[in-house]
Enzyme design. Structure first.
Site, PDB file in Angstrom:
ATOM      1  CG  ASP A 181       2.056  20.131  20.785  1.00 20.24           C
ATOM      2  OD1 ASP A 181       0.820  20.333  20.823  1.00 20.24           O
ATOM      3  OD2 ASP A 181       2.678  19.539  21.687  1.00 20.24           O
TER       4      ASP A 181
ATOM      5  CG  HIS B 251      -6.684   8.501  -0.939  1.00 18.22           C
ATOM      6  ND1 HIS B 251      -5.343   8.282  -1.172  1.00 18.22           N
ATOM      7  CD2 HIS B 251      -7.260   7.275  -0.918  1.00 18.22           C
ATOM      8  CE1 HIS B 251      -5.121   6.986  -1.299  1.00 18.22           C
ATOM      9  NE2 HIS B 251      -6.265   6.350  -1.152  1.00 18.22           N
TER      10      HIS B 251
ATOM     11  CG  HIS C 162      -2.017   1.008   1.162  1.00 20.40           C
ATOM     12  ND1 HIS C 162      -2.090   2.089   2.017  1.00 20.40           N
ATOM     13  CD2 HIS C 162      -3.100   1.115   0.339  1.00 20.40           C
ATOM     14  CE1 HIS C 162      -3.151   2.822   1.728  1.00 20.40           C
ATOM     15  NE2 HIS C 162      -3.784   2.263   0.722  1.00 20.40           N
TER      16      HIS C 162
ATOM     17  CE  LYS D 133      -3.852   6.973   2.314  1.00 16.31           C
ATOM     18  NZ  LYS D 133      -5.255   6.826   2.476  1.00 16.31           N
TER      19      LYS D 133
ATOM     20  CE  LYS E 158      -1.065   4.642  -1.967  1.00 23.01           C
ATOM     21  NZ  LYS E 158      -1.773   4.243  -0.741  1.00 23.01           N
TER      22      LYS E 158
ATOM     23  CG  ASP F  81      18.973  10.401 -11.265  1.00 23.81           C
ATOM     24  OD1 ASP F  81      18.828   9.243 -11.720  1.00 23.81           O
ATOM     25  OD2 ASP F  81      19.068  11.407 -11.981  1.00 23.81           O
TER      26      ASP F  81
END
Length: 405
Positions: A321, A314, A115, A316, A117, A122
């Site tokens: 603080d 979508h 899951h 996350k 990404k 380089d």
């Protein structure tokens, strides 16, 4: 090296909001590649912006740049035959992680998915976040969208890039080894083992990666099903436990386990303001209904739940603080925290955290509705029943997968 979440200095971080910022930055990096491109994604959708990424990878390979791509067998059940041919002809090497086969998800072991990404170009740039290779205005299940999907990613320069590259090299080596083992007869395995290349040929860090002592502090936090089972959850728990003023979370599939729920409630009791942005539109039955009992529990404890309503959320991400922040692929739900390979970048930097905090606060003010405790208590019994059935069904599924939550 990859087990620790040690923060290193010397990072330049760029917050990328949605595909409108992410895809141009990613494609520009791939088009400038001279040494290597590695990409991992759950969904690779060959349409609109996804098609532009596929073409950029093809161009890089045609220039002689080694290109490695891994897609998930559930998120990307099929790479179109045309693109299989084009990638093979240009030299793009690709794997489909854990194809489902005939029985599909009926086998609990196949619920463990790729899951995360990630992309490294380089050994100079790393991209990490929640954005799949799919157009913001399209959805594989819902078609054209009226409002662009809301998501975030981060582009990183600095020592963390070498950690990303090493993690991706090791994962690729394991996939290659598995494929070779599947082609060998069992009697040949022992004598062929030394030649299989269990580990990447180089030690791990890109040759042009240099340690610097200025810039933002950041760490790569991975989750897998071997040695890094709880690292992302522990990073959240530590940050929440140390919070003194304000916690802001935006999580598409927010169904935290008991430890995270306790941590959030304890934070409220310490006087910390806790705001959580969740998906407000119905998308999937289990995801939508199973989360409702948890929302009610948290709202009753003083946590502010804000439902994002204009489109599909979508993201996350989180800020604590105004200093600690994270951007990544991991939802705070059982699939991400117990079953999937995930990757988050965690940052200690007031400037970066401030930018993300400002974006989330503006989102709360303009695009969400607060979950009201009184209205929640008056919901019809049929809705409550669906919620409890979905939550119970989710627990049963986790039991059969061998996981506790």
């Amino acid at each position: 090296m990859l087990r620790s979440a040690t923060f290193a200095a010397g990072h330049q971080l760029t917050l990328l909001e949605g595909g409108a910022q992410f895809f141009p930055a990613l494609i520009a990096a791939v088009d400038s590649a001279q040494k290597e491109v590695r990409l991992e994604t759950y969904i690779f959708h060959f349409d609109a912006q996804g098609l532009e990424v596929a073409q950029a990878l093809e161009r890089a390979a045609q220039r002689g740049v080694p290109v490695y791509v891994v897609v998930d067998g559930v998120g990307t059940p099929l790479v179109p035959p045309e693109w299989q041919r084009r990638w093979t002809a240009s030299g793009v090497r690709w794997h489909q992680y854990a194809p489902l086969g005939h029985l599909g998800l009926l086998i609990p072991g196949r619920w463990r998915r790729l899951h995360r990404k990630l992309c490294v170009v380089d050994g100079r740039w790393a991209f990490c976040g929640g954005i799949n290779i799919v157009d913001d205005w399209l959805d594989p299940h819902h078609g054209a969208l009226q409002v662009a999907r809301l998501d975030y990613a981060v582009r990183v320069e600095g020592p963390l890039v070498a950690q990303c590259q090493l993690a991706m090299e090791q994962f690729w080596a394991r996939l290659e080894t598995t494929r070779q083992l599947e082609q060998l007869h069992w009697q040949e395995v022992r004598k062929s083992w030394p030649a299989l290349g269990l580990f990447p040929s180089r030690a791990g860090t890109p040759t042009d990666a240099t340690a610097v002592t200025t810039g933002s502090f950041a760490a790569l936090v991975l989750r897998d099903n071997v040695r890094n089972r709880t690292r992302i959850e522990r990073a959240y728990l530590k940050a929440i436990g140390e919070a003194r003023q304000h916690i802001v979370l935006a999580n598409a599939y927010f169904l935290p386990g008991a430890r995270l729920r306790r941590a959030l409630k304890h934070a409220v009791r310490r006087g910390v303001r806790v705001q959580v942005v969740v998906q407000g539109r119905y998308e999937y039955f289990i995801q939508y209904h199973a989360s409702r009992p948890v929302f009610s529990e948290l709202v009753n404890a003083g946590v502010e739940i804000h439902e994002y309503t204009p489109g599909f959320l979508h993201a996350k991400v989180a800020v604590v603080d105004g200093v600690w922040a994270t951007v990544g692929s991991s939802n705070l739900d059982p699939l991400s925290l117990l079953l999937a390979r995930e990757a988050n970048v965690v940052v200690h930097d007031a400037a970066f955290a401030g930018r993300l905090h400002a974006a989330l606060c503006a989102l709360i003010q303009t695009s969400t509705r607060a979950l009201d405790r009184a209205a929640d208590a008056k919901r019809p019994w049929r809705q409550r029943l669906r919620d409890r059935l979905a939550f119970g069904f989710m627990r049963v599924l986790l039991f059969f997968s061998g996981s506790r939550y």
